[in-house]
Design an enzyme around this catalytic site. Structure first.
Site, PDB file in Angstrom:
ATOM      1  N   THR A  13       0.875  -1.156   0.000  1.00  0.00           N
ATOM      2  CA  THR A  13       0.000   0.000   0.000  1.00  0.00           C
ATOM      3  C   THR A  13       0.914   1.208   0.000  1.00  0.00           C
ATOM      4  O   THR A  13       2.117   1.067   0.171  1.00  0.00           O
ATOM      5  CB  THR A  13      -0.889  -0.057   1.264  1.00  0.00           C
ATOM      6  OG1 THR A  13      -1.604  -1.295   1.248  1.00  0.00           O
ATOM      7  CG2 THR A  13      -1.860   1.069   1.360  1.00  0.00           C
ATOM      8  N   ASP A  16      -8.306  -9.682   0.452  1.00  0.00           N
ATOM      9  CA  ASP A  16      -8.635  -9.024   1.712  1.00  0.00           C
ATOM     10  C   ASP A  16      -9.979  -9.478   2.269  1.00  0.00           C
ATOM     11  O   ASP A  16     -10.322  -9.152   3.408  1.00  0.00           O
ATOM     12  CB  ASP A  16      -8.622  -7.507   1.551  1.00  0.00           C
ATOM     13  CG  ASP A  16      -7.261  -6.908   1.875  1.00  0.00           C
ATOM     14  OD1 ASP A  16      -6.351  -7.662   2.241  1.00  0.00           O
ATOM     15  OD2 ASP A  16      -7.108  -5.677   1.753  1.00  0.00           O
ATOM     16  N   GLY A  29       1.365  -1.333   4.767  1.00  0.00           N
ATOM     17  CA  GLY A  29       1.877  -2.425   5.590  1.00  0.00           C
ATOM     18  C   GLY A  29       0.896  -3.534   5.890  1.00  0.00           C
ATOM     19  O   GLY A  29       1.113  -4.318   6.808  1.00  0.00           O
ATOM     20  N   GLY A  30      -0.231  -3.617   5.145  1.00  0.00           N
ATOM     21  CA  GLY A  30      -1.170  -4.705   5.406  1.00  0.00           C
ATOM     22  C   GLY A  30      -1.669  -4.673   6.836  1.00  0.00           C
ATOM     23  O   GLY A  30      -2.052  -3.634   7.373  1.00  0.00           O
ATOM     24  N   SER A  65     -10.410  -3.659   5.281  1.00  0.00           N
ATOM     25  CA  SER A  65      -9.061  -3.124   5.133  1.00  0.00           C
ATOM     26  C   SER A  65      -8.487  -2.777   6.490  1.00  0.00           C
ATOM     27  O   SER A  65      -9.220  -2.551   7.456  1.00  0.00           O
ATOM     28  CB  SER A  65      -9.094  -1.862   4.260  1.00  0.00           C
ATOM     29  OG  SER A  65      -7.854  -1.195   4.282  1.00  0.00           O
ATOM     30  N   SER A  66      -7.157  -2.718   6.551  1.00  0.00           N
ATOM     31  CA  SER A  66      -6.467  -2.222   7.748  1.00  0.00           C
ATOM     32  C   SER A  66      -6.006  -0.783   7.585  1.00  0.00           C
ATOM     33  O   SER A  66      -5.411  -0.224   8.512  1.00  0.00           O
ATOM     34  CB  SER A  66      -5.250  -3.108   8.057  1.00  0.00           C
ATOM     35  OG  SER A  66      -5.648  -4.404   8.418  1.00  0.00           O
ATOM     36  N   THR A 100      -3.993   1.641  -2.364  1.00  0.00           N
ATOM     37  CA  THR A 100      -3.376   0.323  -2.408  1.00  0.00           C
ATOM     38  C   THR A 100      -3.737  -0.499  -3.635  1.00  0.00           C
ATOM     39  O   THR A 100      -4.794  -0.309  -4.237  1.00  0.00           O
ATOM     40  CB  THR A 100      -3.780  -0.476  -1.146  1.00  0.00           C
ATOM     41  OG1 THR A 100      -3.113  -1.735  -1.123  1.00  0.00           O
ATOM     42  CG2 THR A 100      -5.282  -0.703  -1.094  1.00  0.00           C
ATOM     43  N   LEU A 101      -2.838  -1.421  -3.966  1.00  0.00           N
ATOM     44  CA  LEU A 101      -3.120  -2.539  -4.865  1.00  0.00           C
ATOM     45  C   LEU A 101      -3.239  -3.835  -4.069  1.00  0.00           C
ATOM     46  O   LEU A 101      -3.485  -4.883  -4.622  1.00  0.00           O
ATOM     47  CB  LEU A 101      -2.000  -2.699  -5.889  1.00  0.00           C
ATOM     48  CG  LEU A 101      -1.915  -1.656  -7.004  1.00  0.00           C
ATOM     49  CD1 LEU A 101      -0.601  -1.782  -7.763  1.00  0.00           C
ATOM     50  CD2 LEU A 101      -3.091  -1.796  -7.963  1.00  0.00           C
ATOM     51  N   ASN A 102      -3.022  -3.766  -2.781  1.00  0.00           N
ATOM     52  CA  ASN A 102      -2.945  -4.859  -1.810  1.00  0.00           C
ATOM     53  C   ASN A 102      -1.531  -5.413  -1.775  1.00  0.00           C
ATOM     54  O   ASN A 102      -0.669  -4.855  -1.125  1.00  0.00           O
ATOM     55  CB  ASN A 102      -3.972  -5.954  -2.057  1.00  0.00           C
ATOM     56  CG  ASN A 102      -4.101  -6.877  -0.845  1.00  0.00           C
ATOM     57  OD1 ASN A 102      -3.856  -6.451   0.284  1.00  0.00           O
ATOM     58  ND2 ASN A 102      -4.475  -8.122  -1.061  1.00  0.00           N
TER      59      ASN A 102
END
Length: 605
Positions: free
Chosen positions: A416, A458, A508-509, A487-488, A434-436
């Protein structure tokens, strides 16, 4: 045959002892033997009027130029977003989505959700085999991994409501950057090299596929992330820092977006190319999905931490709920007195994180598809109950013994990038996009030159089975047509006494939430400047797996020994996240923090 991740992260700067005056900030009688010394003092970038902090120097430059020309923070957001799609292919995008949290100079706040959605043909068990087992890589790589992109619609919506300069002027710099080329940094060259083979195989044309039109162009270098011979075969030559990455097909796509706005992506030639790509790879996105996609204006979450107000993203992001839960759980404790990264402070923070991530897995998802009990999750009595039994000196609570909080109604979801912007009038934007995964699904839309996301991962592909970030989810985040995946991402803005204090966020996921928490505590509780705060080594716990991730230098040997004695498992790992922050000081001076783990850059005037 013709052919059409996380970006390796740099090592964090070594930490030295803080100056004597800084070490003396806490009384000597409160010193904790296990505490780490505060990170070394820095000279952060400062500005009197406006500032941009983003993941790439070119994007920061473009955003700052917009501000200098009289554009506002929202204009700069649009310009930076499209620039990142060119110069940061690992995460910057037009084929993904994200969130914006803003605070106007007049104190008005808002949140824009341009998160991707599941295609109409998506189904709950689409990534499972006949035995109900998860099929490896199906939700992370290739055409089926892609959700309906939201970035272009989100930027268009933001500009229509809050923009000042003409749309064309904001997209044009990205067109020029894609046409003239961007010089690769060492990190981006390494990322492209590490993914060369997966780009090659993911975008392989089926045997016998007619090599005409866009696919002929693909063989001539339309997929810019790998190098080809004149015959269309992969050229086994590394990229190097300083090489120029030119993206003519992306430039053409951006030109259509520049000239036609939203329709330049969701209709016409670009939409046709996306649909052709889906047909090529048996993907699910249709023209109807593109036509029906809409960003959502949402009410940002607002909460208190000590004397500060925290403004953050609501569901379908879990970030805002989790951040406010964590801060309220930790408020009763004097973290500064306990010492930075002392065993005691780490114990308290970890136990709060353990409980918050358990709640995340159970209760959070897309609010348009069911009830998310946000008010209950943030209720003071509930949070006190969640921390009951967690006291200074107590030991670790095994995650197997920690479930989501009881008594709440059921749900009726690392690559991200983030940028923070403050303009000369005081408007502030915190945007995470993001693109993940790194480079998303690795699928380049032939003829259009951009990467598609792999955000479908996700979702909870199967309840109880971790996703690519190791995060376990449940039924609240199950796949559903048109649904937004959890999402985070935690874009956040903090005020003090009614004035802007901090703009912060990170990629950072699953580590995003804890990274934003630590940067916030570093500034507000420990008094670090924003550059110190974002560079400091980090810790992370997400309930499952049951261990504390530890960056090099984050803990003293004494703290490690004490935490292990209390029952914590420590997991050393490489650097993660790229926090970009702007702090406003009482005199109005802006100070920027650009994470040294990436190519992040702060600039202002």
């Amino acid at each position: 045959m013709l052919h059409r991740s996380l970006l390796p992260l740099g090592l964090i700067a070594l930490l030295g002892l803080a100056p004597a005056c800084q070490r003396a900030a806490a009384p000597a009688t409160t010193a904790v033997p296990t505490a780490s010394p505060l990170p070394a003092a820095t000279v952060p970038v400062t500005a009197r009027q406006a500032m941009v902090v983003s993941a790439h120097p070119e994007a920061t430059r473009i955003g700052l130029e917009v501000l200098r020309r009289g554009g506002n923070a929202y204009d700069a957001t649009v310009a930076v977003q499209f620039a990142l799609a060119v110069c940061l292919p690992a995460a910057g995008n037009i084929g993904g989505g994200g969130f914006v949290v803003y605070r106007g100079a007049d104190g008005a706040v808002g949140a824009l959700d341009f998160r991707e959605t599941a295609p109409a043909k998506a189904s709950r068990d689409m990534y499972l085999d006949k035995q109900g087992n998860v099929i490896p890589d199906l939700s992370t790589r290739g055409h089926l991994a892609a959700g309906v992109p939201g970035t272009v619609a989100g930027m268009w919506e933001l500009h229509q409501k809050l923009g000042k300069l003409p749309w064309r002027e904001l997209v044009q710099p990205a067109v020029e950057l894609a046409t003239q080329g961007v010089r690769l940094t060492e990190k981006e060259a390494a990322g492209l090299n590490a993914n060369r083979q997966v780009f090659f195989t993911t975008n392989e044309l089926p045997a016998g596929f007619p090599v005409v039109g866009v696919f002929a162009a693909q063989a001539e270098g339309a997929a810019p992330y790998v190098r080809y011979t004149e015959g269309g075969h992969l050229l086994d030559v590394d990229w190097h820092a300083g090489d120029t990455l030119r993206q003519p097909q992306l430039a053409a796509t951006l030109t259509r977006i520049r000239d036609a706005g939203r329709s330049g992506f969701y209709a016409g030639p670009t939409a046709n190319l996306i649909i052709q790509e889906m047909l090529l790879g048996n993907g699910l996105i249709t023209q109807a999905d593109l036509d029906q996609y809409q960003p959502r204006w949402r009410t940002p979450l607002r909460g208190r931490y000590r004397q500060y107000e925290v403004i953050s993203m609501p569901p379908p992001s879990s970030g805002g709920v989790a951040l406010l839960q964590l801060l309220q759980m930790l408020e009763p404790f004097d973290l500064r007195r306990l010492g930075w990264h002392s065993a005691e402070a780490v114990h308290l923070i970890t136990e709060a994180e353990r409980r918050v991530y358990a709640d995340r897995a159970t209760y959070l998802g897309d609010p348009d598809f069911g009830r998310v009990p946000v008010a209950q999750l943030l209720a003071p009595d509930y949070l006190k109950q969640r921390m009951a039994g967690v006291t200074p000196g107590s030991g670790a609570t095994p995650s197997a013994q920690v479930a989501a909080g009881a008594g709440l109604p059921g749900y009726e979801s690392d690559q991200t990038t983030h940028y923070s912007i403050v303009d000369a009038t005081g408007n502030a934007v915190s945007c995470t996009t993001t693109l993940n995964g790194a480079y998303g699904s690795k699928v380049v839309v032939a003829g259009a030159g951009f990467l598609l996301n792999n955000e479908m991962d996700d979702f909870s592909v199967k309840p109880g089975v971790p996703n690519s970030y190791g995060v376990t989810g449940g039924a609240a985040n199950a796949i559903g047509p048109g649904k937004r995946m959890l999402s985070s991402m935690t874009p956040s803005i903090i005020t003090e006494k009614g004035k802007l204090r901090l703009v912060v966020g990170t990629p950072g996921g699953s580590t995003i939430i804890t990274s934003v928490l630590q940067a916030t505590l570093n500034v507000l509780d420990y008094g670090l400047d924003p550059q110190q705060a974002v560079a400091a080594p980090r810790l992370h716990h997400q309930w499952l797996p049951d261990h504390i991730d530890v960056e090099a230098g984050a803990l003293t040997p004494a703290a490690e020994a004490e935490l292990q004695r209390r029952g914590y498992k420590l997991n050393p790992r490489g650097a993660w996240g790229r926090i970009d922050a702007i702090e406003r000081q009482p005199d109005g001076t802006l100070r920027g923090g650009a994470d040294p783990r990436g190519d992040d850059t702060a600039a202002g005037y």
